[in-house]
Enzyme design. Structure first.
Site, mmCIF file in Angstrom:
data_model
loop_
_atom_site.group_PDB
_atom_site.id
_atom_site.type_symbol
_atom_site.label_atom_id
_atom_site.label_comp_id
_atom_site.label_asym_id
_atom_site.label_seq_id
_atom_site.Cartn_x
_atom_site.Cartn_y
_atom_site.Cartn_z
ATOM 1 N N ASP A 158 0.722 -1.092 -0.140
ATOM 2 C CA ASP A 158 0.056 -0.095 0.148
ATOM 3 C C ASP A 158 0.838 1.226 -0.069
ATOM 4 O O ASP A 158 0.444 2.007 -0.706
ATOM 5 C CB ASP A 158 -0.874 -0.132 1.203
ATOM 6 C CG ASP A 158 -1.618 -1.232 1.384
ATOM 7 O OD1 ASP A 158 -2.294 -1.661 0.309
ATOM 8 O OD2 ASP A 158 -1.418 -2.112 2.405
ATOM 9 N N HIS A 186 -4.844 -3.369 6.432
ATOM 10 C CA HIS A 186 -4.549 -3.591 4.904
ATOM 11 C C HIS A 186 -5.597 -4.055 4.641
ATOM 12 O O HIS A 186 -5.991 -5.011 4.235
ATOM 13 C CB HIS A 186 -3.162 -4.812 4.896
ATOM 14 C CG HIS A 186 -3.397 -5.162 3.477
ATOM 15 N ND1 HIS A 186 -2.706 -4.539 2.332
ATOM 16 C CD2 HIS A 186 -3.612 -6.376 2.907
ATOM 17 C CE1 HIS A 186 -2.906 -5.141 1.123
ATOM 18 N NE2 HIS A 186 -3.257 -6.362 1.294
HETATM 19 P P1 NAX Z 1 -1.680 -18.405 -3.808
HETATM 20 O O1 NAX Z 1 -3.117 -19.005 -3.866
HETATM 21 O O2 NAX Z 1 -1.001 -18.253 -5.212
HETATM 22 O O3 NAX Z 1 -0.600 -19.180 -3.014
HETATM 23 C C1 NAX Z 1 -0.857 -19.448 -1.732
HETATM 24 C C2 NAX Z 1 -0.039 -20.799 -1.495
HETATM 25 O O4 NAX Z 1 -0.382 -20.907 -0.033
HETATM 26 C C3 NAX Z 1 -0.445 -21.922 -1.999
HETATM 27 O O5 NAX Z 1 0.427 -22.415 -2.976
HETATM 28 C C4 NAX Z 1 -0.946 -22.747 -0.926
HETATM 29 O O6 NAX Z 1 -1.022 -24.267 -1.310
HETATM 30 C C5 NAX Z 1 -0.352 -22.244 0.172
HETATM 31 N N1 NAX Z 1 -0.780 -22.717 1.379
HETATM 32 C C6 NAX Z 1 -2.345 -22.722 1.751
HETATM 33 N N2 NAX Z 1 -2.172 -22.871 3.105
HETATM 34 C C7 NAX Z 1 -0.973 -23.223 3.563
HETATM 35 C C8 NAX Z 1 -0.585 -23.586 4.802
HETATM 36 N N3 NAX Z 1 -1.232 -23.912 6.026
HETATM 37 N N4 NAX Z 1 0.741 -23.783 4.903
HETATM 38 C C9 NAX Z 1 1.751 -23.480 3.924
HETATM 39 N N5 NAX Z 1 1.303 -22.820 2.741
HETATM 40 C C10 NAX Z 1 -0.098 -22.915 2.776
HETATM 41 O O7 NAX Z 1 -1.761 -16.999 -3.490
HETATM 42 P P2 NAX Z 1 -0.653 -15.705 -3.580
HETATM 43 O O8 NAX Z 1 -1.189 -14.855 -4.804
HETATM 44 O O9 NAX Z 1 0.589 -15.948 -3.503
HETATM 45 O O10 NAX Z 1 -1.145 -14.719 -2.296
HETATM 46 C C11 NAX Z 1 -0.910 -15.340 -0.963
HETATM 47 C C12 NAX Z 1 -1.482 -14.509 0.198
HETATM 48 O O11 NAX Z 1 -1.069 -13.142 0.093
HETATM 49 C C13 NAX Z 1 -2.962 -14.496 0.024
HETATM 50 O O12 NAX Z 1 -3.546 -14.502 1.268
HETATM 51 C C14 NAX Z 1 -3.145 -12.877 -0.133
HETATM 52 O O13 NAX Z 1 -4.679 -12.502 -0.221
HETATM 53 C C15 NAX Z 1 -2.073 -12.221 0.346
HETATM 54 N N6 NAX Z 1 -1.848 -11.000 -0.440
HETATM 55 C C16 NAX Z 1 -1.212 -10.006 0.689
HETATM 56 C C17 NAX Z 1 -0.903 -8.651 0.197
HETATM 57 C C18 NAX Z 1 -0.560 -7.774 1.303
HETATM 58 O O14 NAX Z 1 -0.264 -6.687 0.781
HETATM 59 N N7 NAX Z 1 -0.339 -7.916 2.471
HETATM 60 C C19 NAX Z 1 -0.887 -8.467 -1.269
HETATM 61 C C20 NAX Z 1 -1.088 -9.358 -2.337
HETATM 62 C C21 NAX Z 1 -1.848 -10.496 -1.737
HETATM 63 O O15 NAX Z 1 -2.974 -10.475 -1.885
#
Ligand code: NAX
Length: 331
Positions: A158, A186
């Site tokens: 952000d 966020h």
């Molecule tokens: P993806 O769905 O591509 O990747 C998430 C990964 O986490 C998957 O590979 C899944 O297998 C794995 N996973 C699920 N449960 C797990 C667990 N218990 N232990 C370890 N791994 C696990 O999502 P991606 O685009 O990489 O985003 C990841 C996270 O970042 C999401 O929660 C998203 O909302 C968040 N974000 C946060 C942002 C921020 O500014 N704070 C911005 C970007 C993003 O939206």
């Protein structure tokens, strides 16, 4: 060469993980002279995909990469980490509201907080996975051995978005924009504080004469930028989120340049802005020479800013209420 720094990353096979690993392994986080080790955590069904990423890491032949552990066991991934970046989680599905997402993801952070407590009590932890402020609170609450100052939730994306918007509007480079605070959560209630930001050392409100744009367009543009990227790209912000995580870790690991600060959510107990305690809330932060992070005090807060700061705190209090059964003894 110095001892390797170990970075543990969850959700390593996901979009953000993929955009992050190669930059860390190539020296993009700690510089070209600092060796690194990686501890990668995934859920069992994603280990196959993670193995493909490992093959690519091998094929990059990064000289700085001194070891990789890839596993579905959290303690193994986190063991002796200097930094743990919690990215893994379940994305929001159709029909899910924010409270559903919080309930679905909360339990992950109970377990990962305990694992950090056991395997990496000296680690600093950055939570990226959404809702990142509240997930961070849950993990921290289960890690009494890890100092509270070591916990961070990411609002750097952000901050970077806000800097880019101001720089474009003013017709300057992004490095001319300093003192950019993101207050709060966020989420859409965040407050990107253009009133205390500077452009080329002057107040942003002096440099940008279009105050209607600042007041009415800038804030929602920053707050809703994630949705705009999804609409345009057909996929969520992964490269810019990974970049922001690296920026955030770097800013928390080295003294902040004079006359500037950065934004990150920290535990709100005892803050100088009247934000209720017990929340992970984003503030203007300076990292000192001893690498401790402290809130920049005494910024001017007018009535409009106060209302926005309080609205984001209210939202975080509601999120805390939703997960109260998941909170452990350390908050
Ligand atoms: P993806 O769905 O591509 O990747 C998430 C990964 O986490 C998957 O590979 C899944 O297998 C794995 N996973 C699920 N449960 C797990 C667990 N218990 N232990 C370890 N791994 C696990 O999502 P991606 O685009 O990489 O985003 C990841 C996270 O970042 C999401 O929660 C998203 O909302 C968040 N974000 C946060 C942002 C921020 O500014 N704070 C911005 C970007 C993003 O939206």
């Amino acid at each position: 060469m110095s001892q390797p720094v170990k970075v543990a990353i969850t959700g390593a096979a996901g979009q953000i993980g993929y955009a992050m690993l190669f930059r860390i392994a190539s020296g993009g986080l700690f510089g070209p002279d600092q060796p690194v080790k990686l501890g990668l955590l995934e859920i069992t069904p994603a280990l196959g995909a993670l193995n493909g990423t490992l093959m690519e890491l091998d094929d990059c032949a990064f000289p700085l990469l001194k070891g990789v552990t890839a596993t579905d066991n959290a303690e193994e991934a986190f063991a002796d980490a200097d930094w743990v970046i919690l990215v893994g989680g379940m994305p929001r599905k159709e029909g899910m509201d924010r409270a559903d997402l919080i309930r679905a993801n909360g339990p992950i952070f109970t377990g990962q907080g305990k694992a950090i407590n056991a395997a990496a009590p000296k680690a600093k932890v950055l939570v990226v996975a959404n809702p990142c402020n509240t997930n961070c609170l849950i993990a921290m609450s289960h890690a009494p051995n890890v100092p509270r100052e070591n916990w961070f939730a990411m609002t750097r994306l952000d901050e970077n978005r806000a800097k880019a918007q101001l720089a474009q509007k003013a017709g300057v480079g992004v490095s001319d924009v300093t003192r950019m605070t993101i207050w709060g959560n966020h989420s859409d209630t965040q407050y990107p504080d253009y009133k205390n930001a500077r452009i080329g050392g002057k107040a942003a409100t002096e440099v940008i004469s279009d105050h209607a744009w600042l007041g009415e367009t800038f804030i929602p543009t920053v707050a809703k930028r994630g949705g705009a990227v999804i609409k345009a790209r057909g996929a969520s912000s992964a490269a810019s989120a990974a970049n922001a995580a690296l920026d955030c870790v770097r800013s928390c690991s080295q003294p902040t340049p004079a006359d500037d600060w950065h934004s990150v959510a920290i535990f709100s107990d005892g803050n100088p802005y009247g934000v209720p305690g017990g929340l992970m809330y984003s503030f203007p932060i300076r990292t000192g020479g001893d690498l401790s992070c402290s809130i920049v005090p005494e910024l001017a807060i007018d009535d409009d800013a106060r209302r926005r700061i309080d609205a984001s705190a209210d939202e975080l209090q509601k999120e805390r209420e939703v997960v109260k059964e998941l909170l452990g003894p350390a908050v």
